[in-house]
Design an enzyme around this catalytic site. Structure first.
Site, PDB file in Angstrom:
ATOM      1  CB  CYS A 116      -0.969  -0.009   1.180  1.00 50.84           C
ATOM      2  SG  CYS A 116      -0.171  -0.103   2.792  1.00 50.84           S
ATOM      3  NE  ARG A 173      -3.905   2.565   3.128  1.00 51.52           N
ATOM      4  CZ  ARG A 173      -4.010   3.385   2.065  1.00 51.52           C
ATOM      5  NH1 ARG A 173      -5.199   3.660   1.574  1.00 51.52           N
ATOM      6  NH2 ARG A 173      -2.942   3.890   1.502  1.00 51.52           N
TER       7      ARG A 173
END
Lengths: 417, 321
Positions: free
Chosen positions: B271, B276
């Site tokens: 990411c 994330r």
């Protein structure tokens, strides 16, 4: 067993017919309207709590604001008025409410701290407590804040509750506060890098543990009480006491119309400070003002793209936000509940505003705003919530601000109205 | 004519390959090459956790980044790990060291045979990072609370401010498992098609397509926009239901399959800063059992690296007005 003597009973009968305890229809009406306003605020808090956009922190913040508005108004918890009484006339009764608020809050905070961070280890600070850096910027901010109080006639919290009492001068003053915040934000980056970034953050429990910090704080407050008594010329005993007769009209008189005892006022402020920290964030009244100013300047592209380090500092730091923050609900509660309390007690009175008074209020407000932004808070956020949280910066702010108020009063800056 | 020859050849190849795999698995040598074992218990429900709060084998860890949220109230018995200081190295850009992680985990009272359940705010992003570090350092049984902190709160379940004070545990971190973490050189190989691993970019579509350099309000960014060549874009959020719980396993398989990720080839998730992507790493590796590495350097490393290939469909140019 002894029964009440006849003389006591007759005294009570005589007392309840005292004219102070007889309510006129107008006074009853005003009290009912005051209660209705508070009821409406509580209803608003309930609906905020049920609104997923706001939720319980907003509701609780409004309830805290309502309580503070009533307590500030009824207990006359105005830092500047209290300091002025002491410095000009040697009347020190009001100082007791500040000392009691600090002592009660420090005791409450130590209980909450032990829950949040059982072992102070020098590595972490308790979450979001107002434990700020000690720098020349703090000293300058506190001095500006002190002069601003003298010039405008109140600190920021004082102006907020005095709007409710009908003080028109609070309006140019609070306008000045927003300008002061803006000026401080514009100069923030240089000041942060040169003064604040490397400044020491001193939290007493890191060095003394919770017990040691609480004992030291209480001893320091005790010494201040002794010093205060030494300089006391007169005492103001004109406040509600438990000795008032125990009848509905007399209780109403004590609650609505008579000034509350400074010790009770201080204890309530300390307790509410503890509750606020336990549930939401430390008490403060400038975060929303900082947020509004920052959002306004940012939307006009007047602010630098980055305000160095600001969002990572502890204190009443404004963020960029379009909605009303929790702190905004506290402010709303203070202003409106203070109005309700003033109305019920017959103290609501529109104070006429002179041009000179507006100008000094505006200038004082600018100093208040600049000082509060640079110090990351005001009398409530840094002094009260800071000292209660065992932050040395709270003591530094308090000492410098008090010295500035003394100088300002000697220079008669408060007479510019 | 050539078509039939080709398809015949294809069929023959796949037949031989299939037979080879089948015979290998018959004699017990490894499963399919790109498949680690899924953990059927990788996600626990709030109900399961409620009935296991006093189970001494279950150790609860909260990784929440909102200041004061843990202190004001957490699930009974939960110990706090702080992402910014506990789970990463604070000086070098790296994960927490083996020694530091051992110390941290022992202080939370976690043993070698503990069932570690993590949860946190932001849909378990940081809790998933915690789960990845636990697996990286050899923890056996690591799970996430379905829906994270937000759902637990929304359901009106109990929170407490009481901080646990556990006895020291006996967990010791193993050498970091190289099968779970990808570094830049390996990712560049995939970008240059010298490796058959599949890259999954879990950022927003606008970040993936290079319309923006970083989401609004984030300082950490790269001076190039776009994505790593060959990567497919499956946003982390598409793995969740509206209430923040994970979608069903069948839905997740279908979701990734539609993007060409079926677990037959090793997968690398990335990411912007890696947190994330650890969430999608958890979905792909722990729930689906695919063979997945997390590239924690992510776009802030790749997009700032000199001389690596980039795809930028939007054509944005850094600094150009």
């Amino acid at each position: 067993m002894s029964s009440p003597s006849n003389s006591v009973v007759s005294d009570l009968r005589k007392e309840v017919t005292d004219s102070r305890y007889i309510w006129t229809r107008g006074e009853i009406l005003k009290s009912v309207v005051g209660l209705a306003i508070v009821a409406a605020l509580i209803a608003l808090a309930t609906s905020l709590g049920n609104d997923p956009k706001f939720g319980s922190p907003a509701a609780l913040s409004l309830l805290i604001g309502i309580s503070l508005g009533i307590i500030f108004e009824r207990g006359r918890f105005c830092f500047f008025c209290i300091f002025r009484d002491a410095i000009e006339n040697g009347v020190t009764t009001g100082l007791i409410s500040i000392f009691v608020a600090l002592a009660t809050g420090a005791t409450g905070y130590s209980i909450v701290f032990a829950l949040f961070l059982p072992v102070p280890n020098g590595e972490y600070l308790p979450p979001a407590a107002h434990i700020g850096p000690i720098s020349w910027a703090l000293v300058a901010g506190a001095a500006a804040f002190g002069f601003g109080m003298v010039l405008s006639g109140a600190c920021i919290a004082g102006h907020l509750y005095r709007i409710g009492q009908g003080s028109l001068r609070a309006i140019p003053s609070l306008f000045g506060v927003v300008i002061g915040f803006g000026l401080a934000l514009l100069g923030w980056n240089d000041l942060y890098l040169s003064q604040i970034q490397q400044a020491p953050v001193v939290w007493l429990p890191d060095h003394l543990g919770y017990n040691g910090s609480l004992i030291l704080t209480l001893v320091a407050i005790g010494i201040l009480v002794l010093v205060t008594l030494r300089f006391t010329k007169k005492q103001d005993r004109n406040y509600a006491t438990i000795e008032n007769p125990f009848t509905i009209s007399a209780i109403g008189y004590s609650l609505f119309r008579k000034r509350w005892s400074p010790a009770i006022t201080g204890a309530l402020v300390g307790l509410i400070g503890t509750f606020a920290y336990l549930r939401i964030e430390p008490l403060g009244v400038t975060r929303q003002i900082g947020t509004t100013t920052r959002t306004l300047l940012d939307s006009q592209a007047l602010l630098p793209e980055t305000l160095n380090g600001l969002d990572a500092l502890a204190g009443c730091v404004g963020i960029i936000s379009e909605t009303i923050t929790n702190n905004g609900w506290i402010i709303l509660g203070i202003v409106v509940a203070s109005f309700a309390a003033a109305l019920a007690g017959g103290r609501f009175k529109i104070e006429p505003l002179s041009l000179k008074g507006s100008a000094s209020g505006l200038l004082g407000g600018v100093l208040l705003g600049w000082g509060a932004m640079i110090s990351l808070g005001c009398t409530i956020g840094v002094l009260l919530s800071g000292i209660q949280a065992f932050s040395l910066a709270g003591w530094v702010f308090g000492a410098v601000m008090f010295a500035a108020v003394m100088v300002g009063i000697k220079l008669k800056l408060h007479k510019l109205v | 004519m050539s078509y039939t020859v080709k398809s015949f050849r294809k069929k023959l190849v796949s037949f031989i390959a299939g037979a080879a795999i089948a015979s290998l698995s018959l004699i017990g040598i490894g499963a399919a090459p790109a498949s680690a074992a899924a953990n059927p218990n990788a996600v626990v429900s709030a109900d399961w956790l409620s009935t296991n709060l006093t189970n001494p084998k279950v150790k609860l860890i909260e990784v929440t980044v909102e200041e004061g949220a843990y202190a004001r109230g957490h699930i009974q018995g939960a110990f706090e790990f702080r992402w910014h200081t506990d789970l990463v190295d604070t000086v070098n850009r790296d994960v927490a060291s083996k020694a530091d992680f051992t110390k941290l985990v022992q202080s939370a009272g976690i043993n070698k045979d503990s069932i570690v359940v993590l949860y946190g705010d932001n849909s378990n992003w940081f809790a998933a990072w915690g789960a990845w570090i636990f697996k990286l350092y050899g923890a056996k049984d690591v799970r996430l609370l379905d829906g994270g902190r937000a759902k637990w709160e929304k359901d009106g379940r109990a929170l407490t401010p009481i901080v646990p004070n556990p006895a020291k545990g006996n967990f010791t971190a193993a050498t970091a498992d190289a099968k779970l973490r990808a570094f830049l050189p390996e990712v560049v190989k995939v970008a240059k098609k010298q490796s058959t691993s599949k890259l999954v970019d879990i950022r927003s579509t606008d970040e993936f397509n290079g319309k923006i350099f970083a989401p609004a309000g984030f300082d950490e960014l790269a001076v190039r926009a776009g994505h790593i060549p060959t990567a497919v874009n499956v946003g982390w959020k598409s793995t969740l239901n509206a209430d923040g719980t994970f979608k069903s396993k069948a839905d997740l398989i279908a979701l990734y399959k539609a993007a060409g990720i079926d677990g037959k080839k090793p997968v690398i998730t990335y990411c912007r800063i890696g947190e994330r992507a650890s969430h999608s790493w958890f979905v792909l590796s722990q729930i689906l059992g695919y063979n997945v590495k997390l590239y924690d350097g992510s776009w802030t490393e790749y997009g700032n690296s000199v001389g690596v290939p980039i795809e930028n469909p939007a054509g944005t140019v850094w600094g150009k007005k």
